[in-house]
Scaffold this active site. Structure first.
Site, PDB file in Angstrom:
ATOM      1  N   SER A  42       0.808  -1.224   0.000  1.00 54.03           N
ATOM      2  CA  SER A  42       0.000   0.000   0.000  1.00 54.03           C
ATOM      3  C   SER A  42       0.844   1.279   0.000  1.00 54.03           C
ATOM      4  CB  SER A  42      -0.926   0.004   1.219  1.00 54.03           C
ATOM      5  OG  SER A  42      -0.175  -0.133   2.408  1.00 54.03           O
TER       6      SER A  42
ATOM      7  N   ASP B  78      -2.914   8.169   7.849  1.00 58.05           N
ATOM      8  CA  ASP B  78      -3.853   7.334   8.609  1.00 58.05           C
ATOM      9  C   ASP B  78      -3.020   6.538   9.610  1.00 58.05           C
ATOM     10  OD1 ASP B  78      -2.724   5.257   7.108  1.00 58.05           O
ATOM     11  OD2 ASP B  78      -4.357   5.236   5.641  1.00 58.05           O
TER      12      ASP B  78
ATOM     13  N   HIS C 126      -0.019   4.771   7.076  1.00 59.07           N
ATOM     14  CA  HIS C 126       0.680   5.353   5.925  1.00 59.07           C
ATOM     15  C   HIS C 126       1.142   6.773   6.152  1.00 59.07           C
ATOM     16  CE1 HIS C 126      -2.196   2.277   4.446  1.00 59.07           C
ATOM     17  NE2 HIS C 126      -1.072   1.829   3.919  1.00 59.07           N
TER      18      HIS C 126
END
Ligand SMILES: *[C@@H]1O[C@H](CO)[C@@H](O)[C@H](O)[C@H]1NC(C)=O
Ligand SMILES: *[C@@H]1O[C@H](CO)[C@@H](O)[C@H](O)[C@H]1NC(C)=O
Ligand SMILES: *[C@@H]1O[C@H](CO)[C@@H](O)[C@H](O)[C@H]1NC(C)=O
Length: 351
Positions: free
Chosen positions: A30, A315, A318
């Site tokens: 991600s 978040d 990340h």
């Protein structure tokens, strides 16, 4: 005279600067996913606001407020456009490279399965095989394509989820009962080594392997385990370090044993050492957006913090774009000798 001058000016405007390498391929999770998970059945997808609030195209599936490290490295390498996700890249565009990264994916196939579908590193490599067959159809010359692939930059950053969404999720995975942290680092590196060898066999020569970030300092890591009063979860950082410590010998092994291999290790620990508050980044362990308790990701359509350049984390997992800028800047052009081993990405591109 004037018309000659005009001619040269026009010529200059027509000749756009070429990127330093013809192509850039991205493997990862991600941290660099740019939309590959959007059509998958998974909780690990973020093609909604406030993700992308600072990105030129808005929410795209990038797990940040703005650009990822892969986006910024592409810019530093001189590409005019972002490298497209494998999910949507078609036609001539694939000649510039493809991004295979997928949120929740790992070195191990099962990693991340508790959140749904994801494209593991094994499958990302199979997808690269599909890209190569498409390239062969486009370029119609095996020797040319082989040479072309040897000139590209490849970045690989995996392992984040093999820790947070595997080893440190004991309710879903048995790995922490089967392996000590040191044994786990060994089995991960053995599998990673085979995967990187496959990438080499597909023609990759200029490969930058990113170490794992200090996961024990993420809000997700902090929420899962007590810190005993320190700023980070030492147990997680120590385990990740056992993995990272094995990447330098791995890079040495490839460079010494695989003909033409030019692998380099990007030392995230070195790059992210130091006090971010010196750069005005004062929120080091609180996320910028409102967090969903089930996913640890931002809740859709809720306004995030406005002073995003003061936050390390977007978040609970990340980093913000400002951190991505800082990290990719130093991966490209090392500031400290320990940032990249043996060379930084700028030097790798020039070889
Ligand atoms: C906290 O400290 C105790 C005792 O020193 C130790 O056993 C435990 O592993 C520590 N927890 C973490 C998350 O580091
Ligand atoms: C990575 O950086 C850390 C922190 O600066 C350093 O202690 C370590 O030796 C570096 N590793 C390599 C392989 O250069
Ligand atoms: C969302 O975050 C913003 C900014 O931090 C805050 O003002 C707001 O109260 C939060 N909203 C909810 C529903 O928690």
């Amino acid at each position: 005279m004037a018309s000659v001058l005009l001619y040269f000016l026009e010529l200059q405007m027509l000749v756009r600067a070429e990127p330093q390498v013809p192509c850039y391929f991205i493997f990862g999770d991600s941290l660099v996913d740019n939309g590959n998970n959007n059509a998958l059945t998974t909780l690990a997808k973020v093609n909604f606001p406030p993700y992308g609030i600072d990105f030129v195209n808005g929410p795209t599936g990038r797990f940040s407020n703005g650009r990822t490290t892969a986006d910024i490295l592409g810019e530093l390498l001189g590409f005019d456009n972002f490298i497209l996700p494998f999910a949507t890249a078609r036609g001539q565009d694939i000649q510039r490279g493809v991004n295979y990264a997928s949120g929740a994916a790992g070195i191990r196939a099962e990693t991340g399965q508790q959140v749904g579908d994801r494209i593991s590193l094994d499958t990302q490599l199979l997808n690269h095989g599909i890209t190569i067959s498409r390239l062969l159809t486009l370029q119609r010359n095996l020797a040319f394509t082989k040479d072309y692939l040897s000139k590209c930059i490849y970045t690989v950053g995996m392992g984040y989820n093999d820790y947070l969404n595997n080893y440190y999720s004991p309710q879903y995975y048995p790995t922490s009962r089967l392996f000590t942290p040191d044994q786990y680092a060994v089995v991960l590196i053995q599998q990673y080594s085979k995967q990187l060898k496959i990438l080499y066999n597909y023609g990759a020569r200029k490969v930058a392997v990113f170490g794992i970030w200090q996961l024990g300092c993420t809000p997700a890591g902090l929420a899962r385990y007590g810190t005993n009063g320190s700023a980070c979860v030492k147990m997680i950082n120590d385990a990740v370090q056992l993995f990272n410590n094995r990447l330098k010998p791995l890079v040495d092994y490839f460079n010494n044993n695989l003909y033409g291999a030019k692998f380099t290790y990007i030392n995230i620990t070195s790059i992210t050492a130091g006090d971010p508050s010196a750069a005005g980044i004062t929120f080091v362990n609180t996320p910028c957006c409102n967090i969903s308790a089930t996913t640890g990701l931002c809740i859709e359509n809720q306004a995030p913090c406005s002073n995003r350049n003061k936050y390390v984390f977007w978040d609970t997992f990340h980093p913000t774009e400002i951190i991505n800028l800082f990290v990719s800047g130093r991966a490209y052009r090392a500031l400290s000798p320990s940032d990249a081993y043996p060379i930084d990405i700028r030097t790798l591109a020039q070889l």
